[in-house]
Enzyme design. Structure first.
Site, mmCIF file in Angstrom:
data_model
loop_
_atom_site.group_PDB
_atom_site.id
_atom_site.type_symbol
_atom_site.label_atom_id
_atom_site.label_comp_id
_atom_site.label_asym_id
_atom_site.label_seq_id
_atom_site.Cartn_x
_atom_site.Cartn_y
_atom_site.Cartn_z
ATOM 1 N N LYS A 192 0.847 -1.197 0.000
ATOM 2 C CA LYS A 192 0.000 0.000 0.000
ATOM 3 C C LYS A 192 0.882 1.248 0.000
ATOM 4 O O LYS A 192 1.691 1.450 0.911
ATOM 5 C CB LYS A 192 -0.916 0.003 1.225
ATOM 6 C CG LYS A 192 -1.867 1.194 1.246
ATOM 7 C CD LYS A 192 -2.896 1.066 2.358
ATOM 8 C CE LYS A 192 -2.408 1.531 3.683
ATOM 9 N NZ LYS A 192 -2.147 2.981 3.769
ATOM 10 N N ARG A 248 2.972 -1.656 10.869
ATOM 11 C CA ARG A 248 3.933 -1.730 11.971
ATOM 12 C C ARG A 248 4.114 -3.098 12.611
ATOM 13 O O ARG A 248 5.244 -3.420 13.005
ATOM 14 C CB ARG A 248 3.584 -0.659 13.020
ATOM 15 C CG ARG A 248 3.908 0.736 12.509
ATOM 16 C CD ARG A 248 3.232 1.810 13.313
ATOM 17 N NE ARG A 248 1.785 1.780 13.129
ATOM 18 C CZ ARG A 248 0.932 2.613 13.710
ATOM 19 N NH1 ARG A 248 1.394 3.535 14.527
ATOM 20 N NH2 ARG A 248 -0.360 2.539 13.466
ATOM 21 N N LYS A 296 -6.995 8.136 -1.715
ATOM 22 C CA LYS A 296 -8.325 8.588 -1.257
ATOM 23 C C LYS A 296 -8.774 9.846 -2.001
ATOM 24 O O LYS A 296 -8.982 10.910 -1.416
ATOM 25 C CB LYS A 296 -8.309 8.870 0.258
ATOM 26 C CG LYS A 296 -7.914 7.679 1.118
ATOM 27 C CD LYS A 296 -8.021 8.003 2.597
ATOM 28 C CE LYS A 296 -7.618 6.847 3.483
ATOM 29 N NZ LYS A 296 -6.145 6.606 3.513
ATOM 30 N N PHE A 297 -8.979 9.685 -3.314
ATOM 31 C CA PHE A 297 -9.393 10.839 -4.125
ATOM 32 C C PHE A 297 -10.759 11.369 -3.679
ATOM 33 O O PHE A 297 -11.693 10.598 -3.406
ATOM 34 C CB PHE A 297 -9.476 10.452 -5.607
ATOM 35 C CG PHE A 297 -8.156 10.055 -6.211
ATOM 36 C CD1 PHE A 297 -6.998 10.799 -5.993
ATOM 37 C CD2 PHE A 297 -8.068 8.928 -7.023
ATOM 38 C CE1 PHE A 297 -5.791 10.438 -6.563
ATOM 39 C CE2 PHE A 297 -6.856 8.559 -7.610
ATOM 40 C CZ PHE A 297 -5.720 9.312 -7.376
ATOM 41 N N HIS A 298 -10.877 12.699 -3.623
ATOM 42 C CA HIS A 298 -12.149 13.355 -3.260
ATOM 43 C C HIS A 298 -12.132 14.734 -3.919
ATOM 44 O O HIS A 298 -11.416 15.636 -3.471
ATOM 45 C CB HIS A 298 -12.246 13.481 -1.740
ATOM 46 C CG HIS A 298 -13.568 14.011 -1.254
ATOM 47 N ND1 HIS A 298 -13.913 14.051 0.078
ATOM 48 C CD2 HIS A 298 -14.630 14.508 -1.920
ATOM 49 C CE1 HIS A 298 -15.130 14.562 0.202
ATOM 50 N NE2 HIS A 298 -15.578 14.845 -0.996
ATOM 51 N N ASP A 299 -12.908 14.880 -4.999
ATOM 52 C CA ASP A 299 -12.871 16.136 -5.751
ATOM 53 C C ASP A 299 -14.104 16.151 -6.658
ATOM 54 O O ASP A 299 -14.986 15.292 -6.509
ATOM 55 C CB ASP A 299 -11.560 16.184 -6.576
ATOM 56 C CG ASP A 299 -11.069 17.613 -6.797
ATOM 57 O OD1 ASP A 299 -11.900 18.463 -7.175
ATOM 58 O OD2 ASP A 299 -9.871 17.870 -6.613
ATOM 59 N N THR A 344 -11.585 6.012 10.220
ATOM 60 C CA THR A 344 -11.681 5.506 11.605
ATOM 61 C C THR A 344 -11.178 6.541 12.609
ATOM 62 O O THR A 344 -11.425 6.411 13.803
ATOM 63 C CB THR A 344 -10.892 4.188 11.778
ATOM 64 O OG1 THR A 344 -9.637 4.347 11.133
ATOM 65 C CG2 THR A 344 -11.628 3.029 11.181
ATOM 66 N N ASP A 378 -3.230 4.209 -2.261
ATOM 67 C CA ASP A 378 -4.163 4.695 -1.230
ATOM 68 C C ASP A 378 -4.093 6.223 -1.179
ATOM 69 O O ASP A 378 -3.520 6.791 -0.258
ATOM 70 C CB ASP A 378 -3.748 4.063 0.109
ATOM 71 C CG ASP A 378 -4.584 4.527 1.288
ATOM 72 O OD1 ASP A 378 -5.715 4.987 1.071
ATOM 73 O OD2 ASP A 378 -4.096 4.414 2.428
HETATM 74 O O1 C5P Z 1 0.991 0.206 10.961
HETATM 75 P P1 C5P Z 1 -0.465 -0.130 10.816
HETATM 76 O O2 C5P Z 1 -0.699 -1.626 10.691
HETATM 77 O O3 C5P Z 1 -1.330 0.517 11.866
HETATM 78 O O4 C5P Z 1 -0.844 0.491 9.394
HETATM 79 C C1 C5P Z 1 -2.154 0.537 8.935
HETATM 80 C C2 C5P Z 1 -2.221 1.298 7.664
HETATM 81 O O5 C5P Z 1 -3.581 1.448 7.290
HETATM 82 C C3 C5P Z 1 -1.646 2.705 7.727
HETATM 83 O O6 C5P Z 1 -1.102 2.992 6.441
HETATM 84 C C4 C5P Z 1 -2.845 3.568 8.020
HETATM 85 O O7 C5P Z 1 -2.722 4.870 7.560
HETATM 86 C C5 C5P Z 1 -3.922 2.828 7.233
HETATM 87 N N1 C5P Z 1 -5.285 3.057 7.674
HETATM 88 C C6 C5P Z 1 -5.731 2.870 8.978
HETATM 89 N N2 C5P Z 1 -7.035 3.089 9.299
HETATM 90 C C7 C5P Z 1 -7.882 3.494 8.366
HETATM 91 C C8 C5P Z 1 -7.463 3.680 7.054
HETATM 92 C C9 C5P Z 1 -6.144 3.461 6.743
HETATM 93 O O8 C5P Z 1 -4.953 2.470 9.835
HETATM 94 N N3 C5P Z 1 -9.139 3.662 8.679
#
Ligand code: C5P
Length: 247
Positions: free
Chosen positions: A36, A218, A65-68, A127, A63
């Protein structure tokens, strides 16, 4: 089953330079199905980073996230197709017309240029947003209701699926059916720290709840042994998928 699990695992390339991205693709391309690329890496490196990941054998979820306005989102989504990404997303809050125009433009471009059509995903409510965030912008409906409403809107507009927290998966699955793709971040295997994620689930729980793809960053990148962590996640996914296939 391991290959099915691998294809459903997405690694979040949350790094800020091409060398770090290339390092992770080389480390993990045999363990994860997609990488991603988000706003930070893309803004730093541009489309070249997508080509770089692909050259090293990685498939890409763009990723951004287009919005326009509908025309702009449609043209941007077409450019993502031309880069050869396998998934790309837009904000469902952009509305049905915006999503429909993106779907139509992608279909037309992929047909005319003989490109593989990527999965088109919608983000419902981030979220990081809660009831107060919605109230601030004048949305008084409960978050869960908005998530389902936007997921339905996305499906009716011809989008393939949504990105959603694991806790929202059962609601969306019920509202949008088995074929609708659900991609979930916020996944934490038992061995990993929770970090800043709140509404989390284990890989197995997310799959059992009905998620199709898991986005994990992570827990793999910060593990003492990232290869081991990715393999452990795959094992957990296989066990959940096996259980599902039997059940
Ligand atoms: O490191 P981690 O497993 O938390 O990474 C999750 C990925 O998913 C990150 O790139 C984060 O920005 C993305 N993400 C998220 N929650 C969302 C949408 C995207 O954690 N609702």
């Amino acid at each position: 089953m391991i290959e099915t699990a691998r294809q459903r695992l997405i690694f979040a390339l949350d790094v800020d330079c091409p060398r770090a991205a290339e390092y992770w693709v080389e480390q993990l391309h045999e363990k994860v199905g997609l990488f991603k690329i988000g706003k930070q890496l893309f803004t730093r490196c541009g489309p070249e980073i997508v080509r770089g990941v692909r050259k090293r054998g990685g498939k890409v979820f763009l990723d951004l996230k287009f919005h326009d306005i509908p025309h702009t989102v449609a043209r941007a989504t077409v450019e993502a197709c031309r880069l050869g990404v396998r998934m790309v997303n837009v904000h469902a809050l952009g509305g049905a017309a915006m999503m429909r125009e993106a779907v139509a433009a992608v279909a037309e471009c992929c047909r005319a240029e003989k490109l593989d059509r990527p999965l088109l995903l919608a983000v419902t409510i981030l979220t990081s947003s809660d009831q107060q965030t919605l109230s601030e912008i004048g949305l008084q409906r409960p978050v869960d209701e908005m998530v389902v409403r936007l997921a339905r809107l996305a499906r009716e507009a011809g989008m393939d699926g949504v990105v959603a927290s694991p806790w929202e998966v059962p609601l969306i699955r019920r509202a949008c059916g088995r074929e609708f793709v659900i991609v979930t971040p916020g996944v934490r295997p038992a061995f990993a720290a929770v970090d800043d994620q709140k509404r989390i689930a284990t890989p197995a729980a997310a799959l059992v709840a009905g998620a199709d793809y898991l986005v994990i960053g992570r827990p793999i990148a910060r593990a003492a042994d990232p290869q081991w962590a990715a393999a452990a996640i795959l094992e957990e996914m296989v066990a959940a998928l096996d259980g599902d296939a039997r059940g």
